[in-house]
Design a protein around this motif. Structure first.
Motif, short mmCIF file in Angstrom:
data_model
loop_
_atom_site.label_atom_id
_atom_site.label_comp_id
_atom_site.label_asym_id
_atom_site.label_seq_id
_atom_site.Cartn_x
_atom_site.Cartn_y
_atom_site.Cartn_z
N VAL A 64 -1.33 -4.73 -0.67
CA VAL A 64 -1.62 -4.33 0.70
C VAL A 64 -1.18 -2.89 0.93
O VAL A 64 -1.88 -2.09 1.58
N GLN A 65 0.00 -2.52 0.39
CA GLN A 65 0.47 -1.13 0.54
C GLN A 65 -0.48 -0.16 -0.15
O GLN A 65 -0.75 0.94 0.35
N MET A 68 -3.82 0.33 2.01
CA MET A 68 -3.83 0.61 3.44
C MET A 68 -4.45 1.98 3.75
O MET A 68 -5.10 2.14 4.79
N GLY A 71 -8.17 1.57 3.02
CA GLY A 71 -8.67 0.65 4.04
C GLY A 71 -8.96 1.34 5.35
O GLY A 71 -9.98 1.10 5.99
N THR A 72 -8.06 2.23 5.77
CA THR A 72 -8.27 2.95 7.03
C THR A 72 -9.45 3.91 6.91
O THR A 72 -10.24 4.06 7.85
N THR A 187 5.08 -3.25 4.91
CA THR A 187 5.26 -1.94 5.55
C THR A 187 4.64 -1.95 6.95
O THR A 187 3.68 -2.67 7.22
N GLY A 189 3.04 0.45 8.11
CA GLY A 189 1.71 1.05 7.96
C GLY A 189 0.63 0.01 7.68
O GLY A 189 -0.50 0.15 8.14
N SER A 190 1.00 -1.05 6.94
CA SER A 190 0.04 -2.13 6.68
C SER A 190 -0.38 -2.79 7.99
O SER A 190 -1.55 -3.13 8.18
N THR A 193 -2.94 -0.63 9.75
CA THR A 193 -4.27 -0.78 9.17
C THR A 193 -4.93 -2.08 9.62
O THR A 193 -6.11 -2.09 10.01
N ILE A 194 -4.19 -3.18 9.58
CA ILE A 194 -4.75 -4.46 10.00
C ILE A 194 -5.12 -4.43 11.48
O ILE A 194 -6.18 -4.95 11.88
N LEU A 251 -0.71 7.73 7.19
CA LEU A 251 -0.31 6.61 6.33
C LEU A 251 -0.07 7.08 4.89
O LEU A 251 0.85 6.59 4.21
N ARG A 255 3.51 6.81 2.89
CA ARG A 255 3.63 6.05 1.64
C ARG A 255 4.20 6.89 0.51
O ARG A 255 5.01 6.41 -0.29
#
Length: 339
Positions: A64-65, A68, A71-72, A187, A189-190, A193-194, A251, A255
């Motif tokens: 997921v990290q 992210m 993903g964004t 995180t 940040g995850s 993103t979600i 993000l 990271r």
């Protein structure tokens, strides 16, 4: 499921009685996200059997990290591809935004929050310019964003003087911090993103704006004749995508902990890969942000699983390319069947 059909008396039956369950199953089987979801589950099952390290909470947190940022970017890319466009500049724009944020904050010229706002605004400006060139000139999105890729790449290296920016203030890396969830760490940040995925999914599925986006992708002329202000909508979509690239820049910094001028060089292709694998048509008008979320996870799971198996990075790239070709082939076949 068949009990409904057999228990209904002839006198009360309707032409569609007993078809509810099969219709629901058919809709699930033909939903655009079903294929990507099955592919994701099969990939997870394969890598779980191939390596003991895959099926752990810590590894899923790492996946997921790792996804992210892409993903964004892919959320913005989805919006643009839904309009039958494409954005090749998203990775380079994100890299420039990250350098703007890092350098203005690290050199003390701006407070961290002001530096973040500036970086996101700059990325939004790139998106706005892309939209204006695509809509007002008009130029093909492929050409516009290819040129903007080079512009953003050059500005990144000029402004950074080819130097990585370090010693960043704490607020810039806050989204990279973690909190415990069960036996793993997540995180902040995850979560961002979600949350963005959920927000855009709602906007596309439950608002007039979302319906206009799909109508624009199906036929710009038909959308215009139906009263949709296609020019303003197109420019706005590119601008929103640019703002999302700015969030991705933040993000990225959170990271890695640095401002890296070399960052984002393959993220534009990764974002397109995620969108295509998620079932969004490159021809516009069909797809979803939920599908893109699944596509992002497919990319992350494949890369993570192949790394755990010790597969060389060049073969990971090869496999990713094959997956993209397969996804586009499936899209083409399904479009022909739909005609």
């Amino acid at each position: 499921m068949t009990a409904t059909a057999t228990s209904t008396s002839p006198g009360t039956s309707t032409p569609y009685a007993g078809l509810t369950a099969p219709t629901t199953v058919r809709r699930l089987l033909t939903a655009p996200t079903t294929g990507p979801l099955v592919a994701l589950l099969l990939a997870c099952a394969f890598f779980s059997l191939s390596t003991d390290q895959f099926l752990t909470g810590g590894n899923f947190s790492l996946i997921v990290q790792q996804v992210m940022v892409v993903g964004t970017l892919a959320i913005g890319q989805t919006l643009i591809i839904l309009t039958a466009g494409i954005d090749l500049s998203c990775g380079a724009v994100m890299a420039f935004g990250s350098i703007v944020i890092a350098k203005t904050a690290a050199e003390g010229s701006l407070p961290p929050l002001a530096a973040i706002a500036l970086g996101i605004t700059v990325c939004g400006g790139f998106g706005l310019l892309n939209g204006l060139l695509v809509q007002k000139i008009p130029l093909p999105p492929f050409i516009v964003t290819l040129g903007m890729l080079n512009v953003a790449f050059a500005l990144t290296h000029i402004y950074s003087e080819e130097q990585t920016v370090t010693d960043l203030p704490g607020p810039l890396t806050a989204l990279g911090e973690t909190f415990p969830l069960g036996h793993t760490d997540i995180t902040y940040g995850s979560l961002v993103t979600i949350a963005l995925f959920l927000l855009l999914a709602y906007a596309l599925s439950s608002t007039g704006w979302g319906r206009h986006v799909y109508a624009l992708g199906n036929s710009q002329e038909a959308a215009r004749l139906n009263g949709i202000r296609t020019s303003r909508l197109t420019i706005g979509i590119y601008a929103v995508a640019g703002l999302l690239y700015g969030v991705a820049a933040l993000l990225l910094i959170s990271r890695t902990g640095v401002g890296d001028p070399q960052a984002g060089q393959t993220d534009n292709l990764d974002s397109i890969t995620a969108v295509v694998l998620g079932g969004t048509s490159l021809f516009g008008g069909r797809g979803s942000v939920l599908g893109t979320f699944i596509g992002v996870l497919i990319v992350g799971v494949f890369r993570n699983g192949l790394q755990l198996m010790g597969v060389a990075s060049i073969y990971q790239t090869l496999i990713t390319g094959v997956l993209v070709i397969l996804a586009v082939t499936v899209d083409q076949i399904s479009r022909k069947k739909a005609r």
